[in-house]
Design a protein around this motif. Structure first.
Motif, mmCIF file in Angstrom:
data_model
loop_
_atom_site.group_PDB
_atom_site.id
_atom_site.type_symbol
_atom_site.label_atom_id
_atom_site.label_comp_id
_atom_site.label_asym_id
_atom_site.label_seq_id
_atom_site.Cartn_x
_atom_site.Cartn_y
_atom_site.Cartn_z
ATOM 1 N N ALA A 8 -69.819 45.580 -21.258
ATOM 2 C CA ALA A 8 -70.550 44.195 -21.752
ATOM 3 C C ALA A 8 -69.424 43.306 -21.418
ATOM 4 O O ALA A 8 -69.914 42.304 -21.113
ATOM 5 C CB ALA A 8 -70.813 44.031 -23.181
ATOM 6 N N LYS A 9 -68.239 43.315 -21.597
ATOM 7 C CA LYS A 9 -67.202 42.229 -21.476
ATOM 8 C C LYS A 9 -67.283 42.085 -19.892
ATOM 9 O O LYS A 9 -67.333 40.744 -19.469
ATOM 10 C CB LYS A 9 -65.748 42.515 -21.975
ATOM 11 N N ALA A 10 -67.050 42.832 -19.090
ATOM 12 C CA ALA A 10 -66.909 42.889 -17.710
ATOM 13 C C ALA A 10 -68.395 42.381 -17.135
ATOM 14 O O ALA A 10 -68.337 41.361 -16.312
ATOM 15 C CB ALA A 10 -67.053 44.299 -17.018
ATOM 16 N N ARG A 11 -69.587 42.452 -17.627
ATOM 17 C CA ARG A 11 -70.969 41.895 -17.140
ATOM 18 C C ARG A 11 -70.640 40.357 -17.581
ATOM 19 O O ARG A 11 -71.043 39.638 -16.898
ATOM 20 C CB ARG A 11 -71.942 42.540 -17.883
ATOM 21 N N LEU A 12 -70.186 39.987 -18.711
ATOM 22 C CA LEU A 12 -70.214 38.523 -18.988
ATOM 23 C C LEU A 12 -69.309 37.628 -18.098
ATOM 24 O O LEU A 12 -69.523 36.802 -17.944
ATOM 25 C CB LEU A 12 -69.955 38.446 -20.544
ATOM 26 N N ILE A 13 -68.122 38.389 -18.120
ATOM 27 C CA ILE A 13 -66.979 37.675 -17.232
ATOM 28 C C ILE A 13 -67.531 37.492 -15.709
ATOM 29 O O ILE A 13 -67.557 36.466 -15.091
ATOM 30 C CB ILE A 13 -65.662 38.655 -17.278
ATOM 31 N N ALA A 21 -71.885 29.122 -11.767
ATOM 32 C CA ALA A 21 -72.109 29.635 -13.260
ATOM 33 C C ALA A 21 -71.922 28.593 -14.307
ATOM 34 O O ALA A 21 -70.896 27.878 -14.248
ATOM 35 C CB ALA A 21 -71.302 30.891 -13.499
ATOM 36 N N ASN A 22 -72.804 28.363 -15.379
ATOM 37 C CA ASN A 22 -72.521 27.535 -16.466
ATOM 38 C C ASN A 22 -72.001 28.283 -17.438
ATOM 39 O O ASN A 22 -72.546 29.129 -18.430
ATOM 40 C CB ASN A 22 -73.887 26.960 -16.706
ATOM 41 N N VAL A 23 -70.622 28.254 -17.626
ATOM 42 C CA VAL A 23 -69.948 29.025 -18.590
ATOM 43 C C VAL A 23 -70.232 28.581 -20.012
ATOM 44 O O VAL A 23 -70.708 29.743 -21.000
ATOM 45 C CB VAL A 23 -68.359 28.841 -18.712
ATOM 46 N N SER A 24 -70.803 27.637 -20.336
ATOM 47 C CA SER A 24 -71.148 27.088 -21.617
ATOM 48 C C SER A 24 -72.364 27.890 -22.086
ATOM 49 O O SER A 24 -72.555 28.335 -23.163
ATOM 50 C CB SER A 24 -71.157 25.617 -21.775
ATOM 51 N N ALA A 25 -73.274 27.829 -21.138
ATOM 52 C CA ALA A 25 -74.766 28.421 -21.420
ATOM 53 C C ALA A 25 -74.374 29.961 -21.567
ATOM 54 O O ALA A 25 -75.048 30.440 -22.576
ATOM 55 C CB ALA A 25 -75.766 28.112 -20.332
ATOM 56 N N ILE A 26 -73.786 30.736 -20.632
ATOM 57 C CA ILE A 26 -73.410 32.118 -20.594
ATOM 58 C C ILE A 26 -72.994 32.442 -22.295
ATOM 59 O O ILE A 26 -73.100 33.467 -22.769
ATOM 60 C CB ILE A 26 -72.659 32.594 -19.620
ATOM 61 N N ALA A 27 -71.820 31.678 -22.610
ATOM 62 C CA ALA A 27 -71.245 31.978 -23.910
ATOM 63 C C ALA A 27 -71.982 31.872 -24.959
ATOM 64 O O ALA A 27 -72.187 32.470 -25.746
ATOM 65 C CB ALA A 27 -70.087 31.028 -23.824
ATOM 66 N N ARG A 28 -72.974 30.683 -24.831
ATOM 67 C CA ARG A 28 -73.909 30.269 -26.010
ATOM 68 C C ARG A 28 -74.909 31.491 -26.141
ATOM 69 O O ARG A 28 -75.077 31.852 -27.235
ATOM 70 C CB ARG A 28 -74.498 29.173 -25.568
#
Length: 52
Positions: A8-13, A21-28
């Motif tokens: 899961a961590k690898a997919r998010l990173i 990529a919009n890091v803020s949107a993915i993190a949110r």
């Protein structure tokens, strides 16, 4: 406290490393603080890891 699998961590990173990529949107969407996510993302990039 939420626990994430390594996959899961690898997919998010991996999602954050894509061009545009919009890091803020993915993190949110993942429910993670943007600053925490950015720190991990930068560490992965600096270490030269390739995910995928």
């Amino acid at each position: 406290m939420r626990r994430w699998s390594a996959q899961a961590k690898a997919r998010l990173i991996e999602a954050t490393l894509k061009p545009g990529a919009n890091v803020s949107a993915i993190a949110r969407e993942a429910g993670v603080a943007t600053s925490q996510f950015g720190t991990v993302r930068n560490s992965v990039r600096e270490a030269g890891f390739v995910i995928g």
